[in-house]
Write an enzyme that holds these catalytic residues in place. Structure first.
Site, PDB file in Angstrom:
ATOM      1  N   ARG A  84       0.866  -1.193   0.000  1.00  0.00           N
ATOM      2  CA  ARG A  84       0.000   0.000   0.000  1.00  0.00           C
ATOM      3  C   ARG A  84       0.899   1.239   0.000  1.00  0.00           C
ATOM      4  NH1 ARG A  84      -2.418   3.137   4.594  1.00  0.00           N
ATOM      5  NH2 ARG A  84      -3.732   4.597   3.481  1.00  0.00           N
ATOM      6  N   HIS A 128      -2.640  11.228   0.459  1.00  0.00           N
ATOM      7  CA  HIS A 128      -2.109  11.015   1.815  1.00  0.00           C
ATOM      8  C   HIS A 128      -1.456  12.323   2.244  1.00  0.00           C
ATOM      9  CE1 HIS A 128      -0.724   7.659   4.710  1.00  0.00           C
ATOM     10  NE2 HIS A 128      -0.316   8.790   5.250  1.00  0.00           N
ATOM     11  N   GLU A 173      -7.095   8.853   5.997  1.00  0.00           N
ATOM     12  CA  GLU A 173      -7.329   9.542   7.265  1.00  0.00           C
ATOM     13  C   GLU A 173      -7.738  11.006   7.088  1.00  0.00           C
ATOM     14  OE1 GLU A 173      -3.808   8.990   9.653  1.00  0.00           O
ATOM     15  OE2 GLU A 173      -4.061   6.829   9.759  1.00  0.00           O
ATOM     16  N   ASN A 299      -7.536   2.208   9.686  1.00  0.00           N
ATOM     17  CA  ASN A 299      -6.228   2.356  10.332  1.00  0.00           C
ATOM     18  C   ASN A 299      -6.454   2.371  11.823  1.00  0.00           C
ATOM     19  OD1 ASN A 299      -5.299   2.676   7.760  1.00  0.00           O
ATOM     20  ND2 ASN A 299      -4.621   4.797   8.001  1.00  0.00           N
ATOM     21  N   TYR A 301      -4.649   2.362  15.642  1.00  0.00           N
ATOM     22  CA  TYR A 301      -3.450   2.486  16.472  1.00  0.00           C
ATOM     23  C   TYR A 301      -3.770   2.474  17.970  1.00  0.00           C
ATOM     24  CZ  TYR A 301      -0.748   3.671  12.323  1.00  0.00           C
ATOM     25  OH  TYR A 301      -0.129   3.618  11.101  1.00  0.00           O
ATOM     26  N   GLU A 354      -3.580   0.168   8.129  1.00  0.00           N
ATOM     27  CA  GLU A 354      -2.405   0.564   8.904  1.00  0.00           C
ATOM     28  C   GLU A 354      -2.545   0.054  10.328  1.00  0.00           C
ATOM     29  OE1 GLU A 354      -1.265   4.713   9.030  1.00  0.00           O
ATOM     30  OE2 GLU A 354      -1.686   4.956   6.893  1.00  0.00           O
TER      31      GLU A 354
HETATM   32  O1  IFM Z   1       2.749   7.908   9.738  1.00  0.00           O
HETATM   33  C1  IFM Z   1       1.372   7.974   9.901  1.00  0.00           C
HETATM   34  C2  IFM Z   1       0.660   7.768   8.584  1.00  0.00           C
HETATM   35  O2  IFM Z   1       1.068   8.692   7.639  1.00  0.00           O
HETATM   36  C3  IFM Z   1      -0.823   7.904   8.769  1.00  0.00           C
HETATM   37  N1  IFM Z   1      -1.298   7.077   9.830  1.00  0.00           N
HETATM   38  C4  IFM Z   1      -0.600   7.113  11.089  1.00  0.00           C
HETATM   39  C5  IFM Z   1       0.888   6.926  10.872  1.00  0.00           C
HETATM   40  C6  IFM Z   1       1.647   6.982  12.206  1.00  0.00           C
HETATM   41  O3  IFM Z   1       1.451   8.215  12.810  1.00  0.00           O
END
Ligand code: IFM
Length: 448
Positions: A84, A128, A173, A299, A301, A354
């Site tokens: 990706r 992005h 995002e 994504n 985290y 992600e």
């Molecule tokens: O590095 C970033 C990415 O560009 C977008 N999502 C979160 C990642 C970590 O912060």
């Protein structure tokens, strides 16, 4: 090869599950003015050294523009199914409008060839965060017209490359573009204005819908969708104030982008909370935004921890925090996915586009030991499998990131890669996590 770590969790993923890694253009490409590329808002933002923690910029980054063959070689050695990456809009259309730059398209043409030659499927993101500065000069995402320029760009990319790409995401995002770019000035273009940020979020959604239509008109056979950063929001205590805060947080972030796409309106709770800052929406906008998407990129985290206390109660972080200070909370992933499945009956197949962590990795004797990252990925894969076993249709997982790279306003101070990059020499070194991921993917294929 030595065994880095065994796989003692339910790792029985479907044989056709897609294993991949992810990057983005500005974070790795460098070559910021090569071959006719125009400047992007991130080139401009970095000119003010105070905007980036280590005063760095994306001029060279990982020099991927010149080293893409070596990097695809690494992808191939890892055995991933898919890669990706994103396209730098200003590389292929320097001003964001008007003439196309054939030399810029040439780079992505070569990259796609290289991926195909190595049997790696391409998952492309159109945007992005590196908006052409020419469009920013016309008002950027606050200008509704930018959404139409984005659709033109999407059409051209789908027309040229649609047949060679497995999946195209419109945005990565958009929450960040709106909230960090326009809400608190942490990201380019560096505006801090709540009302503007909410209007920008609407234009981003509008541009998504217009781009979906444009790409379908280009008869692109690629799967089309969007990538959202998403989280659940947990109240710190049972108090009414914390619960209200969590409900609003979930509405203004995850639901804010999901509801227009799947339900054709903004979430009532968030609209009420935004009050006079609510966006201007024209008749027909939601018909444009509510396009059927072939996949949702998620994504993940961390979760959002909501405390109305002053100072706020910190998240429990039972598994610790990453180098970004983000709580490690794998359980939030199945909670999120199950919630989405319940709230959005039309939820298409999901890709985890992600997931990964920043860690202060160093090279020693040609090796990088990052057991923290291996533990992070393992725990999230176990959590992901739990969601799949409960019925969520997840088709793939992309680890963020292939390479250490330019982590936006943190510059090069945060390392998210499974491959270490020495920025002085551009030497790439596979970290233990890369060796682990390679072994994990190979074992999945062998049905182990
Ligand atoms: O590095 C970033 C990415 O560009 C977008 N999502 C979160 C990642 C970590 O912060």
């Amino acid at each position: 090869m030595t065994k880095i770590q065994n796989f003692d969790f339910n790792n029985d993923f479907p044989q056709d599950f897609t294993w991949g890694v992810a990057t983005s253009s500005f974070q790795i490409e460098g070559a910021s003015s090569a071959d006719g590329k125009g400047p992007s808002i991130w080139d401009t933002f970095c000119l003010d050294r105070a905007n980036i923690k280590d005063g760095s910029d994306g001029t060279v980054a990982c020099d991927h523009y010149h080293r893409y063959r070596e990097d695809v070689g690494i992808l191939s050695s890892l055995g991933v199914d898919a890669y990706r990456f994103s396209m730098a809009w200003a590389r292929v259309q320097p001003d964001g409008k008007g003439a196309w730059n054939e030399a810029g398209f040439g780079f992505y043409d070569r990259l796609l060839d290289e991926l195909a030659a190595n049997d790696i499927r391409a998952h492309l993101t159109l945007y992005h965060w590196d908006l052409p500065q020419g469009l920013q000069d016309d008002g950027g995402w606050l200008n509704r017209d930018t959404a139409h320029r984005f659709a033109d760009y999407a059409h051209e990319v789908a027309r040229r490359f649609g047949k060679r790409i497995e999946a195209i995401a419109t945005h990565n995002e958009p929450w960040c573009t709106a909230n960090l770019g326009y809400g608190n000035a942490q990201f380019a273009p560096g505006v801090a204005d709540l009302k503007q940020s909410i209007q920008v979020s609407h234009h981003l959604l509008l541009s998504h819908g217009l781009a979906m239509r444009a790409m379908r008109e280009a008869s692109s056979p690629a799967k089309l969708g969007i990538v959202l950063n998403q989280w659940t929001a947990d109240p710190a205590t049972d108090s009414q104030a914390d619960r209200d805060m969590a409900a609003f947080e979930y509405a203004r972030s995850t639901q804010w982008f999901m509801d227009p796409i799947f339900k054709g309106h903004y979430p009532e709770l968030a609209l009420r909370g935004h009050g006079a800052n609510a966006p201007q929406v024209r008749d027909g906008d939601f018909d444009i935004i509510r396009q059927k998407i072939d996949f949702l990129g998620c994504n993940y985290y961390f979760r959002s921890w909501c405390s109305a206390a002053n100072p706020p109660l910190p998240a429990p972080a039972r598994l610790g925090t990453t180098d970004m200070g983000w709580e490690i909370h794998p359980q939030g992933l199945p909670e999120l996915l199950l919630k989405l499945k319940e709230e959005y009956p039309e939820l298409p197949p999901v890709y985890i586009t992600e997931n990964g962590m920043a860690n202060p990795d160093t090279v020693s004797g040609g090796q990088v030991h990052d057991p923290e990252r291996i533990a992070y990925v393992r725990s999230h894969l176990a959590a992901l499998k739990e969601a799949m076993d409960k019925g969520v249709d997840v088709r793939g997982y992309f680890l963020w990131s292939l390479l250490d790279n330019f982590e936006w306003n943190s510059g090069y101070s945060k390392r998210f890669g499974i491959v270490h990059v020495d920025y002085a020499t551009q030497q790439r070194t596979l970290k233990d996590s890369a060796l682990w991921y390679r072994e994990f993917i190979a074992a999945r294929r062998a049905g182990a």
